[in-house]
Design a protein around this motif. Structure first.
Motif, PDB file in Angstrom:
ATOM      1  N   ASN A  95       0.824  -1.199   0.000  1.00  0.00           N
ATOM      2  CA  ASN A  95       0.000   0.000   0.000  1.00  0.00           C
ATOM      3  C   ASN A  95       0.865   1.258   0.000  1.00  0.00           C
ATOM      4  OD1 ASN A  95      -2.636   1.290   0.201  1.00  0.00           O
ATOM      5  ND2 ASN A  95      -1.984   1.907   2.236  1.00  0.00           N
ATOM      6  N   ASP A  96       1.947   1.264   0.796  1.00  0.00           N
ATOM      7  CA  ASP A  96       2.854   2.413   0.825  1.00  0.00           C
ATOM      8  C   ASP A  96       3.515   2.617  -0.538  1.00  0.00           C
ATOM      9  OD1 ASP A  96       2.253   2.821   3.466  1.00  0.00           O
ATOM     10  OD2 ASP A  96       4.007   1.753   4.234  1.00  0.00           O
ATOM     11  N   GLU A  97       3.884   1.523  -1.158  1.00  0.00           N
ATOM     12  CA  GLU A  97       4.513   1.623  -2.479  1.00  0.00           C
ATOM     13  C   GLU A  97       3.545   2.209  -3.505  1.00  0.00           C
ATOM     14  OE1 GLU A  97       6.739  -1.276  -5.765  1.00  0.00           O
ATOM     15  OE2 GLU A  97       6.145  -2.062  -3.794  1.00  0.00           O
ATOM     16  N   LEU A  98       2.296   1.755  -3.444  1.00  0.00           N
ATOM     17  CA  LEU A  98       1.289   2.291  -4.360  1.00  0.00           C
ATOM     18  C   LEU A  98       1.034   3.772  -4.089  1.00  0.00           C
ATOM     19  CD1 LEU A  98      -1.306  -0.639  -4.419  1.00  0.00           C
ATOM     20  CD2 LEU A  98       0.250   0.027  -6.252  1.00  0.00           C
ATOM     21  N   ARG A  99       1.049   4.155  -2.804  1.00  0.00           N
ATOM     22  CA  ARG A  99       0.837   5.557  -2.455  1.00  0.00           C
ATOM     23  C   ARG A  99       1.983   6.421  -2.971  1.00  0.00           C
ATOM     24  NH1 ARG A  99       0.478   4.942   2.557  1.00  0.00           N
ATOM     25  NH2 ARG A  99      -1.786   4.733   2.700  1.00  0.00           N
ATOM     26  N   ASP A 100       3.213   5.921  -2.833  1.00  0.00           N
ATOM     27  CA  ASP A 100       4.362   6.677  -3.342  1.00  0.00           C
ATOM     28  C   ASP A 100       4.283   6.834  -4.861  1.00  0.00           C
ATOM     29  OD1 ASP A 100       5.337   6.861  -0.791  1.00  0.00           O
ATOM     30  OD2 ASP A 100       6.719   5.173  -0.973  1.00  0.00           O
ATOM     31  N   GLN A 101       3.879   5.771  -5.529  1.00  0.00           N
ATOM     32  CA  GLN A 101       3.741   5.847  -6.983  1.00  0.00           C
ATOM     33  C   GLN A 101       2.651   6.837  -7.368  1.00  0.00           C
ATOM     34  OE1 GLN A 101       3.040   1.831  -8.261  1.00  0.00           O
ATOM     35  NE2 GLN A 101       5.159   1.181  -7.924  1.00  0.00           N
ATOM     36  N   ARG A 102       1.551   6.844  -6.592  1.00  0.00           N
ATOM     37  CA  ARG A 102       0.464   7.787  -6.864  1.00  0.00           C
ATOM     38  C   ARG A 102       0.933   9.222  -6.675  1.00  0.00           C
ATOM     39  NH1 ARG A 102      -3.714   8.203  -2.263  1.00  0.00           N
ATOM     40  NH2 ARG A 102      -1.847   9.255  -1.468  1.00  0.00           N
ATOM     41  N   ASP A 103       1.660   9.488  -5.562  1.00  0.00           N
ATOM     42  CA  ASP A 103       2.148  10.842  -5.300  1.00  0.00           C
ATOM     43  C   ASP A 103       3.135  11.293  -6.375  1.00  0.00           C
ATOM     44  OD1 ASP A 103       0.604  10.829  -3.035  1.00  0.00           O
ATOM     45  OD2 ASP A 103       2.250  10.338  -1.674  1.00  0.00           O
ATOM     46  N   GLU A 104       3.997  10.369  -6.791  1.00  0.00           N
ATOM     47  CA  GLU A 104       4.963  10.706  -7.845  1.00  0.00           C
ATOM     48  C   GLU A 104       4.246  11.041  -9.148  1.00  0.00           C
ATOM     49  OE1 GLU A 104       8.833   8.698 -10.115  1.00  0.00           O
ATOM     50  OE2 GLU A 104       7.814   7.633  -8.495  1.00  0.00           O
ATOM     51  N   LEU A 105       3.194  10.272  -9.430  1.00  0.00           N
ATOM     52  CA  LEU A 105       2.423  10.536 -10.649  1.00  0.00           C
ATOM     53  C   LEU A 105       1.713  11.882 -10.561  1.00  0.00           C
ATOM     54  CD1 LEU A 105       1.457   9.467 -13.377  1.00  0.00           C
ATOM     55  CD2 LEU A 105      -0.420   8.327 -12.198  1.00  0.00           C
ATOM     56  N   LYS A 106       1.173  12.210  -9.374  1.00  0.00           N
ATOM     57  CA  LYS A 106       0.518  13.502  -9.202  1.00  0.00           C
ATOM     58  C   LYS A 106       1.500  14.648  -9.407  1.00  0.00           C
ATOM     59  CE  LYS A 106      -3.311  12.364  -6.085  1.00  0.00           C
ATOM     60  NZ  LYS A 106      -3.871  12.587  -4.728  1.00  0.00           N
ATOM     61  N   GLU A 107       2.717  14.490  -8.874  1.00  0.00           N
ATOM     62  CA  GLU A 107       3.732  15.535  -9.017  1.00  0.00           C
ATOM     63  C   GLU A 107       4.122  15.732 -10.477  1.00  0.00           C
ATOM     64  OE1 GLU A 107       8.238  16.530  -7.339  1.00  0.00           O
ATOM     65  OE2 GLU A 107       7.058  14.892  -6.485  1.00  0.00           O
ATOM     66  N   LYS A 108       4.279  14.639 -11.186  1.00  0.00           N
ATOM     67  CA  LYS A 108       4.617  14.739 -12.605  1.00  0.00           C
ATOM     68  C   LYS A 108       3.483  15.395 -13.388  1.00  0.00           C
ATOM     69  CE  LYS A 108       7.785  10.793 -12.835  1.00  0.00           C
ATOM     70  NZ  LYS A 108       8.047   9.460 -13.424  1.00  0.00           N
ATOM     71  N   LEU A 109       2.248  15.046 -13.030  1.00  0.00           N
ATOM     72  CA  LEU A 109       1.099  15.634 -13.706  1.00  0.00           C
ATOM     73  C   LEU A 109       1.013  17.135 -13.444  1.00  0.00           C
ATOM     74  CD1 LEU A 109      -1.396  15.056 -15.426  1.00  0.00           C
ATOM     75  CD2 LEU A 109      -2.665  14.608 -13.321  1.00  0.00           C
ATOM     76  N   ALA A 110       1.292  17.543 -12.201  1.00  0.00           N
ATOM     77  CA  ALA A 110       1.282  18.963 -11.875  1.00  0.00           C
ATOM     78  C   ALA A 110       2.364  19.714 -12.638  1.00  0.00           C
ATOM     79  CB  ALA A 110       1.458  19.153 -10.368  1.00  0.00           C
ATOM     80  N   GLU A 111       3.539  19.104 -12.764  1.00  0.00           N
ATOM     81  CA  GLU A 111       4.626  19.727 -13.513  1.00  0.00           C
ATOM     82  C   GLU A 111       4.263  19.896 -14.986  1.00  0.00           C
ATOM     83  OE1 GLU A 111       8.154  21.570 -14.268  1.00  0.00           O
ATOM     84  OE2 GLU A 111       7.276  21.047 -12.336  1.00  0.00           O
ATOM     85  N   VAL A 112       3.631  18.887 -15.541  1.00  0.00           N
ATOM     86  CA  VAL A 112       3.181  18.981 -16.941  1.00  0.00           C
ATOM     87  C   VAL A 112       2.146  20.090 -17.090  1.00  0.00           C
ATOM     88  CG1 VAL A 112       1.935  17.769 -18.759  1.00  0.00           C
ATOM     89  CG2 VAL A 112       3.704  16.578 -17.480  1.00  0.00           C
ATOM     90  N   ARG A 113       1.241  20.190 -16.102  1.00  0.00           N
ATOM     91  CA  ARG A 113       0.210  21.220 -16.159  1.00  0.00           C
ATOM     92  C   ARG A 113       0.824  22.621 -16.092  1.00  0.00           C
ATOM     93  NH1 ARG A 113      -2.523  19.467 -12.258  1.00  0.00           N
ATOM     94  NH2 ARG A 113      -4.001  18.209 -13.428  1.00  0.00           N
ATOM     95  N   ARG A 114       1.825  22.790 -15.190  1.00  0.00           N
ATOM     96  CA  ARG A 114       2.490  24.098 -15.094  1.00  0.00           C
ATOM     97  C   ARG A 114       3.222  24.451 -16.381  1.00  0.00           C
ATOM     98  NH1 ARG A 114       3.568  22.226  -9.745  1.00  0.00           N
ATOM     99  NH2 ARG A 114       5.583  21.376 -10.433  1.00  0.00           N
ATOM    100  N   SER A 115       3.928  23.482 -16.932  1.00  0.00           N
ATOM    101  CA  SER A 115       4.656  23.737 -18.175  1.00  0.00           C
ATOM    102  C   SER A 115       3.704  24.094 -19.310  1.00  0.00           C
ATOM    103  CB  SER A 115       5.489  22.496 -18.547  1.00  0.00           C
ATOM    104  OG  SER A 115       6.432  22.198 -17.547  1.00  0.00           O
ATOM    105  N   LEU A 116       2.588  23.406 -19.361  1.00  0.00           N
ATOM    106  CA  LEU A 116       1.609  23.687 -20.405  1.00  0.00           C
ATOM    107  C   LEU A 116       0.999  25.067 -20.231  1.00  0.00           C
ATOM    108  CD1 LEU A 116       0.039  22.622 -22.834  1.00  0.00           C
ATOM    109  CD2 LEU A 116      -1.619  21.622 -21.249  1.00  0.00           C
ATOM    110  N   SER A 117       0.742  25.455 -18.980  1.00  0.00           N
ATOM    111  CA  SER A 117       0.174  26.784 -18.715  1.00  0.00           C
ATOM    112  C   SER A 117       1.141  27.885 -19.136  1.00  0.00           C
ATOM    113  CB  SER A 117      -0.166  26.906 -17.228  1.00  0.00           C
ATOM    114  OG  SER A 117      -0.656  28.189 -16.935  1.00  0.00           O
TER     115      SER A 117
END
Length: 268
Positions: free
Chosen positions: A153-175
């Protein structure tokens, strides 16, 4: 649990290699495939072959393994060996099916191209790992299971958080990219709309402004000859005393004409 071998109704009469199907080889073949099928699943589970008293999966594995070893001994005196027997007949006798590759992948069973297929009766189903689920597991096993689930569960949570961070970075770059594009488009639109008078260098927001200015600009550029300036100078009143006191009273006619010319251009 055991594998029922069907009767040999299609025994070839003139098989020059083995003289037809051999029951011991047929049984040996299927027990080997049973071990190949159940063994990897047991290895990936929490049970082991020693958990036979409470694990149906362990019991199946041990049964197939014991039968395999038993038939291995019985087949030692048979000609050519199981490998050549399988190559000669290609598939076991009777009602058996080849386990699909997708099923092997789902179970995590490694199977490479060129490996022998796994043949089993179509009705065979893998049993559960444990009898009655968690009820028969000891405290240490339950703790280990909880620890493993928490770790996953912790591993899945870390993967989820990492994915969220990457998605936010993509969103900022696109903006940032879109804002820059919009600014460029506005600047291009302003640049495209501004027009410049070729005669005097004045700028206007549109062509209509330029056309309204053109007649005035053309009038200011009309030439005034010396004769016209002299005539206008004669018609203008004399300089006031105040202007004369500032030093303009002693100007030559040429200077008067030049001053008048500047005066006229400024008034137009």
């Amino acid at each position: 649990m055991d594998i029922d071998l069907p009767s040999d109704n299609n025994r070839p009469e003139n098989d020059s290699v083995f003289g037809g199907r051999i029951d011991l080889y047929e049984a040996y073949w299927l027990y080997v495939d049973g071990v190949r099928y159940v063994g990897p699943v047991l290895k990936q589970s929490e049970a082991t072959k020693d958990d036979e008293d409470r694990s149906p999966l362990a019991r199946h594995y041990n049964h197939f393994y014991e039968k395999k070893e038993e038939h291995k001994k019985k087949c030692r005196d048979l000609p050519k060996g199981l490998r050549k027997y399988k190559q000669h007949f290609e598939e076991p006798r009777g009602n058996v099916v080849k386990v699909p590759r997708d099923r092997l992948n789902d179970l995590g069973i490694n199977w490479e191209e060129g490996d022998d297929p796994i043949w089993l009766p179509p009705e065979y189903e893998l049993p559960a790992v444990w009898e009655n689920g968690l009820e028969n597991m000891g405290q240490s096993e339950l703790r280990e299971l909880v620890r493993k689930l928490r770790s996953e569960n912790d591993e899945l949570r870390d993967q989820r958080d990492e994915l969220k961070e990457k998605l936010a970075e993509v969103r900022r770059s696109l903006s940032v990219y879109l804002d820059k594009e919009q600014r460029n488009e506005k600047e291009d639109a302003i640049t495209d709309s501004v027009v410049t008078c070729e005669d005097c260098g004045a700028t206007f927001e549109n062509k209509a402004g330029l056309h309204g200015h053109k007649s005035h600009c053309d009038a200011t550029e009309s030439t005034v000859d010396a004769g016209d300036l002299e005539q206008l100078a004669e018609e203008l009143p004399e300089l006031s005393d105040h202007q004369s006191s500032e030093g303009h009273g002693n100007a030559t006619p040429e200077e008067e004409l030049e001053n008048l010319n500047h005066l006229l251009k400024g008034s137009l």
